[in-house]
Design a protein around this motif. Sequence first.
Motif, PDB file in Angstrom:
ATOM      1  N   ILE A 219      15.417 -15.901  -1.803  1.00 53.81           N
ATOM      2  CA  ILE A 219      15.606 -14.919  -2.874  1.00 53.81           C
ATOM      3  C   ILE A 219      14.655 -13.745  -2.695  1.00 53.81           C
ATOM      4  CG2 ILE A 219      15.224 -14.540  -5.353  1.00 53.81           C
ATOM      5  CD1 ILE A 219      16.385 -17.314  -5.816  1.00 53.81           C
ATOM      6  N   HIS A 220      13.397 -14.031  -2.398  1.00 55.30           N
ATOM      7  CA  HIS A 220      12.406 -12.958  -2.294  1.00 55.30           C
ATOM      8  C   HIS A 220      12.449 -12.261  -0.932  1.00 55.30           C
ATOM      9  CE1 HIS A 220       9.364 -11.362  -4.948  1.00 55.30           C
ATOM     10  NE2 HIS A 220       8.576 -11.134  -3.927  1.00 55.30           N
ATOM     11  N   LEU A 221      12.775 -13.020   0.103  1.00 50.11           N
ATOM     12  CA  LEU A 221      12.765 -12.432   1.441  1.00 50.11           C
ATOM     13  C   LEU A 221      13.924 -11.473   1.654  1.00 50.11           C
ATOM     14  CD1 LEU A 221      10.949 -12.739   3.966  1.00 50.11           C
ATOM     15  CD2 LEU A 221      12.686 -14.252   4.894  1.00 50.11           C
ATOM     16  N   THR A 222      15.048 -11.698   0.976  1.00 52.94           N
ATOM     17  CA  THR A 222      16.227 -10.856   1.200  1.00 52.94           C
ATOM     18  C   THR A 222      16.329  -9.716   0.199  1.00 52.94           C
ATOM     19  OG1 THR A 222      17.568 -12.375  -0.149  1.00 52.94           O
ATOM     20  CG2 THR A 222      17.560 -12.732   2.225  1.00 52.94           C
ATOM     21  N   ASN A 223      15.281  -9.482  -0.560  1.00 50.79           N
ATOM     22  CA  ASN A 223      15.282  -8.375  -1.512  1.00 50.79           C
ATOM     23  C   ASN A 223      14.528  -7.188  -0.915  1.00 50.79           C
ATOM     24  OD1 ASN A 223      15.255  -6.655  -3.675  1.00 50.79           O
ATOM     25  ND2 ASN A 223      14.367  -8.112  -5.116  1.00 50.79           N
ATOM     26  N   PRO A 224      15.241  -6.145  -0.473  1.00 50.71           N
ATOM     27  CA  PRO A 224      14.573  -5.008   0.155  1.00 50.71           C
ATOM     28  C   PRO A 224      13.561  -4.336  -0.756  1.00 50.71           C
ATOM     29  CG  PRO A 224      16.942  -4.910   0.507  1.00 50.71           C
ATOM     30  CD  PRO A 224      16.702  -5.985  -0.501  1.00 50.71           C
ATOM     31  N   LYS A 225      13.757  -4.427  -2.067  1.00 47.36           N
ATOM     32  CA  LYS A 225      12.818  -3.779  -2.973  1.00 47.36           C
ATOM     33  C   LYS A 225      11.429  -4.382  -2.868  1.00 47.36           C
ATOM     34  CE  LYS A 225      15.573  -4.373  -6.489  1.00 47.36           C
ATOM     35  NZ  LYS A 225      16.097  -4.376  -7.879  1.00 47.36           N
ATOM     36  N   ALA A 226      11.340  -5.643  -2.440  1.00 45.41           N
ATOM     37  CA  ALA A 226      10.035  -6.278  -2.261  1.00 45.41           C
ATOM     38  C   ALA A 226       9.241  -5.577  -1.148  1.00 45.41           C
ATOM     39  CB  ALA A 226      10.203  -7.753  -1.936  1.00 45.41           C
ATOM     40  N   ILE A 227       9.959  -5.111  -0.129  1.00 46.72           N
ATOM     41  CA  ILE A 227       9.289  -4.388   0.959  1.00 46.72           C
ATOM     42  C   ILE A 227       8.623  -3.132   0.424  1.00 46.72           C
ATOM     43  CG2 ILE A 227       9.593  -3.330   3.223  1.00 46.72           C
ATOM     44  CD1 ILE A 227      12.238  -4.818   3.445  1.00 46.72           C
ATOM     45  N   PHE A 228       9.393  -2.358  -0.325  1.00 47.40           N
ATOM     46  CA  PHE A 228       8.883  -1.078  -0.807  1.00 47.40           C
ATOM     47  C   PHE A 228       7.818  -1.266  -1.882  1.00 47.40           C
ATOM     48  CE2 PHE A 228      13.256  -0.205   0.681  1.00 47.40           C
ATOM     49  CZ  PHE A 228      12.926   0.622   1.742  1.00 47.40           C
ATOM     50  N   ALA A 229       7.896  -2.368  -2.633  1.00 48.78           N
ATOM     51  CA  ALA A 229       6.853  -2.650  -3.617  1.00 48.78           C
ATOM     52  C   ALA A 229       5.520  -2.871  -2.918  1.00 48.78           C
ATOM     53  CB  ALA A 229       7.235  -3.876  -4.441  1.00 48.78           C
ATOM     54  N   TRP A 230       5.525  -3.634  -1.843  1.00 47.56           N
ATOM     55  CA  TRP A 230       4.277  -3.872  -1.120  1.00 47.56           C
ATOM     56  C   TRP A 230       3.812  -2.626  -0.377  1.00 47.56           C
ATOM     57  CZ3 TRP A 230       0.566  -7.191  -1.611  1.00 47.56           C
ATOM     58  CH2 TRP A 230       0.821  -8.426  -2.226  1.00 47.56           C
TER      59      TRP A 230
ATOM     60  N   TRP B 267       6.060 -10.641   2.880  1.00 44.13           N
ATOM     61  CA  TRP B 267       6.130  -9.189   2.816  1.00 44.13           C
ATOM     62  C   TRP B 267       4.746  -8.564   2.697  1.00 44.13           C
ATOM     63  CZ3 TRP B 267       9.905  -7.582   5.126  1.00 44.13           C
ATOM     64  CH2 TRP B 267      11.204  -8.018   4.906  1.00 44.13           C
ATOM     65  N   ALA B 268       3.807  -9.275   2.073  1.00 46.55           N
ATOM     66  CA  ALA B 268       2.435  -8.767   1.984  1.00 46.55           C
ATOM     67  C   ALA B 268       1.818  -8.644   3.372  1.00 46.55           C
ATOM     68  CB  ALA B 268       1.589  -9.683   1.105  1.00 46.55           C
ATOM     69  N   ILE B 269       2.004  -9.674   4.178  1.00 46.76           N
ATOM     70  CA  ILE B 269       1.471  -9.649   5.542  1.00 46.76           C
ATOM     71  C   ILE B 269       2.162  -8.565   6.362  1.00 46.76           C
ATOM     72  CG2 ILE B 269       1.285 -10.968   7.690  1.00 46.76           C
ATOM     73  CD1 ILE B 269       1.042 -13.495   5.934  1.00 46.76           C
ATOM     74  N   ALA B 270       3.501  -8.463   6.198  1.00 48.03           N
ATOM     75  CA  ALA B 270       4.242  -7.438   6.941  1.00 48.03           C
ATOM     76  C   ALA B 270       3.770  -6.044   6.560  1.00 48.03           C
ATOM     77  CB  ALA B 270       5.737  -7.590   6.674  1.00 48.03           C
ATOM     78  N   ALA B 271       3.557  -5.804   5.269  1.00 47.95           N
ATOM     79  CA  ALA B 271       3.128  -4.483   4.824  1.00 47.95           C
ATOM     80  C   ALA B 271       1.731  -4.166   5.325  1.00 47.95           C
ATOM     81  CB  ALA B 271       3.168  -4.410   3.299  1.00 47.95           C
ATOM     82  N   SER B 272       0.830  -5.151   5.274  1.00 48.36           N
ATOM     83  CA  SER B 272      -0.537  -4.909   5.713  1.00 48.36           C
ATOM     84  C   SER B 272      -0.626  -4.671   7.216  1.00 48.36           C
ATOM     85  CB  SER B 272      -1.435  -6.086   5.322  1.00 48.36           C
ATOM     86  OG  SER B 272      -0.993  -7.280   5.948  1.00 48.36           O
ATOM     87  N   LEU B 273       0.323  -5.217   7.961  1.00 51.04           N
ATOM     88  CA  LEU B 273       0.351  -5.001   9.412  1.00 51.04           C
ATOM     89  C   LEU B 273       1.166  -3.774   9.798  1.00 51.04           C
ATOM     90  CD1 LEU B 273       0.842  -8.665  10.705  1.00 51.04           C
ATOM     91  CD2 LEU B 273      -1.268  -7.323  10.664  1.00 51.04           C
ATOM     92  N   GLY B 274       1.799  -3.156   8.819  1.00 51.41           N
ATOM     93  CA  GLY B 274       2.615  -1.983   9.099  1.00 51.41           C
ATOM     94  C   GLY B 274       4.030  -2.306   9.513  1.00 51.41           C
ATOM     95  N   LEU B 275       4.390  -3.590   9.541  1.00 50.85           N
ATOM     96  CA  LEU B 275       5.735  -3.969   9.976  1.00 50.85           C
ATOM     97  C   LEU B 275       6.796  -3.537   8.973  1.00 50.85           C
ATOM     98  CD1 LEU B 275       5.041  -7.566  11.328  1.00 50.85           C
ATOM     99  CD2 LEU B 275       5.158  -5.429  12.620  1.00 50.85           C
ATOM    100  N   ALA B 276       6.451  -3.592   7.690  1.00 54.28           N
ATOM    101  CA  ALA B 276       7.431  -3.208   6.672  1.00 54.28           C
ATOM    102  C   ALA B 276       7.770  -1.725   6.772  1.00 54.28           C
ATOM    103  CB  ALA B 276       6.896  -3.530   5.281  1.00 54.28           C
ATOM    104  N   ALA B 277       6.766  -0.912   7.107  1.00 54.40           N
ATOM    105  CA  ALA B 277       7.015   0.519   7.261  1.00 54.40           C
ATOM    106  C   ALA B 277       7.971   0.774   8.422  1.00 54.40           C
ATOM    107  CB  ALA B 277       5.696   1.258   7.485  1.00 54.40           C
ATOM    108  N   ILE B 278       7.797   0.000   9.496  1.00 50.87           N
ATOM    109  CA  ILE B 278       8.705   0.131  10.639  1.00 50.87           C
ATOM    110  C   ILE B 278      10.111  -0.325  10.261  1.00 50.87           C
ATOM    111  CG2 ILE B 278       9.181  -0.711  12.973  1.00 50.87           C
ATOM    112  CD1 ILE B 278       6.158  -0.982  13.371  1.00 50.87           C
ATOM    113  N   LEU B 279      10.179  -1.466   9.566  1.00 53.38           N
ATOM    114  CA  LEU B 279      11.485  -2.002   9.184  1.00 53.38           C
ATOM    115  C   LEU B 279      12.236  -1.050   8.264  1.00 53.38           C
ATOM    116  CD1 LEU B 279      13.478  -4.359   9.216  1.00 53.38           C
ATOM    117  CD2 LEU B 279      12.216  -5.367   7.307  1.00 53.38           C
ATOM    118  N   SER B 280      11.484  -0.341   7.397  1.00 55.06           N
ATOM    119  CA  SER B 280      12.139   0.550   6.444  1.00 55.06           C
ATOM    120  C   SER B 280      12.848   1.708   7.132  1.00 55.06           C
ATOM    121  CB  SER B 280      11.109   1.098   5.445  1.00 55.06           C
ATOM    122  OG  SER B 280      10.174   1.937   6.109  1.00 55.06           O
ATOM    123  N   GLN B 281      12.546   1.940   8.410  1.00 50.20           N
ATOM    124  CA  GLN B 281      13.197   3.011   9.153  1.00 50.20           C
ATOM    125  C   GLN B 281      14.529   2.565   9.752  1.00 50.20           C
ATOM    126  OE1 GLN B 281      11.828   6.078   9.034  1.00 50.20           O
ATOM    127  NE2 GLN B 281      10.278   5.093   7.746  1.00 50.20           N
TER     128      GLN B 281
END
Length: 210
Positions: A125-136, A58-72
């Motif tokens: 456990i960590h990959l399927t927790n959406p809150k981890a996305i928003f934390a990063w 999730w750290a890599i996804a957030a730094s690349l902007g992928l998490a922001a896209i996924l959150s939509q």
Amino acid sequence: MSEILAHWPQVMAAYLVYLVAVLSPGPATMAIASASLGQGRRHGLTIAAGIFCGSMTWAIAASLGLAAILSQYAQALILMRILGGLYLLYLAWRAFRSAASSIDPMSVGKATAGLRRTFLMGYAIHLTNPKAIFAWLAIISLGLPADATPLAVAIIVSGCLVTGFIVFMGYALLFSTPGALRVYRSARRYIDGTLAVLFTFAGVKLLTFR
């Protein structure tokens, strides 16, 4: 480096947010405690490594902007939340079954699950927790300006990941100490019952998370 110094208060805020998040009790902490107490130090460290790798994903996804896209994409998050919630309920069932058994699993070699499976359990456990996305996402947005350089992103992410690695492994070492194991053996059924309740609560909360 001058850019980092100019935004040092924001960088420290990001580190503080991550430290609070990683130290807060949750499914990851409970899973590390359960594996370390019930299966020993090797499994505790292995599941901690899996959780750390999930955090790194999730750290890599957030730094690349992928998490922001996924959150939509609400449907993707709903699916992840359902999978994560069901998996936590599965862990609750395992803990409850252990609590209901009068046989000490440590004395009969309960640690039959392979280390690979234990690692994947922590990762899931960590990959399927959406809150981890928003934390990063919060960490990245707090610590970096919009025009941040790749070096600045790397410093924020690496600092948080080092902190997470130390905390996760520290939990595994702590819960697998002889003192902790003695306490577990003397109150195993109560501890496993408590873990079953906590896993159930976390799973239901994740399934109903909005």
